[in-house]
Design an enzyme around this catalytic site. Structure first.
Site: not given
Ligand code: NAD
Length: 496
Positions: A264, A188, A400, A298
């Site tokens: 991650e 997804k 963050e 991130c």
């Molecule tokens: P998010 O957590 O809002 O969403 C990520 C994904 O999770 C999306 O596809 C979303 O639809 C899904 N999702 C949300 N709630 C869910 C649930 N309850 N059950 C299942 N799926 C769910 O994150 P974002 O805003 O898309 O991304 C930004 C964040 O990602 C930042 O915190 C960033 O630091 C982190 N990030 C970390 C890394 C790493 O490698 N550590 C890399 C990239 C981004």
């Protein structure tokens, strides 16, 4: 919303469909994919419900027990190369899709996102072919000799839930190793970035990967496709990149099934600039590590600690470099920063810009929204922003922001700065800027972080471990770490 977007999607993406069991699937319910550059409608996205997720999981199981499970690692590698070749042939479409969804500069999408999309698939195809097991010989007290060897098997059906900040990069970072290890997937993309994911499904289709191996479902988290994936009993493992809070929710959802997870998550990364650094390189490095991708990486440095003797000069130099950055349309000559991902995310970033002032920050530069006098004023742009003057306890120093912002604090001693940089709930990445070799190594190994860069940032060898501690994640991916996560290992013990 009635105007045509200036940066639209490739022609094949008139509407964004799911890809399940080798078929592109429309559903009765759609949501809007909106350009963050000017607020125009890019496409309607067909949202997957729990029933479609169920079809996808069952198709993945069928492929696992069928053609994919029967293939050799060499055959799977050949198919992954083919997918990468399709991406290479349709490179410009992928770039256009990623730029339209995210508002980032075209040059970045070409050099980073789509390039890494191909590299991830090819690298893990290569690594999978040479992945080995272990072998041990033992003699027991009674003289019996044993030999032990390990074999790798797939985990099964892997659910991959991806973020919006580096869409194709993070999706292929998981799909490459998961598939070469013999798993099948339900993937997804973020609801904010459905387009390059849909093209990736087209690439899998075009490359002739058997139906059910790679399934794509569109939708949101709670009450939508994301939740349906984590709650599905047919899913064997979940690989997730996103916010720490979402990671916690997913962990609860998969707890009863005791599923394998790889997380991650977020960061509040520190950078340390010592007085003996190469000054210009360090300024340039902090500009990149704070503002690349509008700060939506991130690994970005949001907390920068600068040794007191060079602090004022460093703040002045960083301000000048930041104010010279070009913000604008993705195709403008020399553009460094595009928009944020969405208006909603801009509201969040701007709320931190206001909070910093309430918490007593000095705004060295930025802190608001740029004015363009054209359609970009309907987009989700913010100014790159530098703060000073906050205590380490301020919320803006602990949470963050995920926008183009950094705070600069002075420090006096090595011991002091190590304690301050580690005083965070996160543990993802760090940077050390110094020309003193011993100090570089000494300080780096004391960072509470999964990745530390010395005199550089963001440079990656895909064979190295990647991941974070504390709120930044669970486990490591990259190279053999990915192959280990996406494999179930069996030890076979033979009496000889
Ligand atoms: P998010 O957590 O809002 O969403 C990520 C994904 O999770 C999306 O596809 C979303 O639809 C899904 N999702 C949300 N709630 C869910 C649930 N309850 N059950 C299942 N799926 C769910 O994150 P974002 O805003 O898309 O991304 C930004 C964040 O990602 C930042 O915190 C960033 O630091 C982190 N990030 C970390 C890394 C790493 O490698 N550590 C890399 C990239 C981004």
């Amino acid at each position: 919303m009635t105007q045509a977007p200036r940066f639209g999607l490739p022609r094949t993406l008139a509407s964004l469909r799911n890809y399940v069991d080798g078929q592109f699937v429309e559903t009765g319910k759609t949501f809007d994919n909106v350009s963050p550059l000017d607020g125009t409608l890019l496409a309607k996205v067909h949202e997957a419900d729990a029933a479609l997720v169920d079809r996808a999981v069952k198709a993945a199981r069928k492929a696992l027990n069928g053609p994919w499970g029967a293939m050799s690692v060499q055959e799977r590698a050949q198919l992954l190369y083919k997918v990468a070749d399709v991406i290479e042939r349709r490179f410009d479409e992928f770039v256009a899709a990623e730029v339209a969804d995210t508002g980032r500069p075209i040059a970045q999408a070409r050099a980073l996102d789509i390039y890494r999309g191909m590299a991830n698939l090819r690298t893990f195809a290569d690594l999978g072919k040479v992945a080995n097991g272990e072998y041990f010989e033992t003699r027991l007290a009674n003289g019996q000799d044993l030999m032990n060897y390990t074999v790798r098997k797939p985990l099964g059906v892997v659910a991959s839930i991806c973020p919006w900040n580096l869409p194709l990069l993070s999706m292929t970072w998981k799909a490459g190793p998961a598939l070469i290890c013999g798993n099948t997937m339900v993937v997804k993309p973020s609801e904010e970035t459905p387009s390059s994911a849909t093209l990736l499904a087209e690439a899998f289709d075009e490359a002739g990967v058997p139906p059910g191996v790679f399934n794509l479902v569109h939708g949101f988290g709670p009450g939508s496709a994301g939740e349906a994936m984590t709650q599905h009993p047919g899913v064997d493992a979940v690989t997730f990149t996103g916010e720490s809070r979402t990671g916690a929710a997913i962990m609860k959802a998969v707890a009863d099934g005791v599923k394998d997870i790889s997380f991650e998550l977020g960061g509040k990364n520190g950078a340390i600039v010592f007085e003996d650094c190469d000054f210009d390189k360090a300024v340039d490095g902090i500009v990149k590590s704070s503002f690349t991708n509008s700060g939506q990486v991130c690994l970005c440095s949001e907390r920068v600690f600068v040794q007191r003797s060079i602090f004022d000069r460093f703040v002045a130099a960083l301000k000048a470099r930041t104010e010279a950055l070009s913000i604008g349309w993705p195709d403008e000559e020399g553009v460094f920063m595009g928009s944020l991902i969405s208006h909603e995310h801009r509201d969040k970033v701007l709320s931190y810009y206001r909070l910093a002032v309430e918490e007593g920050a000095t705004v060295v530069t930025g802190g608001g929204v740029p004015k363009f006098g054209d359609a970009r004023d309907n987009g989700a742009f913010v100014q790159p922003t530098i703060w000073t003057g906050l205590p380490d306890t301020a919320r803006c120093m602990r949470e963050e922001v995920f926008g183009p912002v950094c705070h600069l604090s002075p420090f006096d001693t090595e011991e002091e700065v190590i304690a301050r940089v580690n005083d965070t709930a996160y543990g993802l990445a760090g940077c050390v800027w110094t020309t003193n070799l011993s100090r570089a190594h000494r300080v780096s190994r004391q960072f509470h972080a999964g990745i530390v860069w010395i005199n550089t940032w963001f440079s990656r060898d895909l064979r190295t471990p990647f991941g974070g501690s504390k709120l930044s994640g669970i486990g490591r991916e990259g190279g053999r770490y990915s192959l280990d996560f996406y494999s179930e290992t069996t030890n076979i013990c033979v009496a000889i």
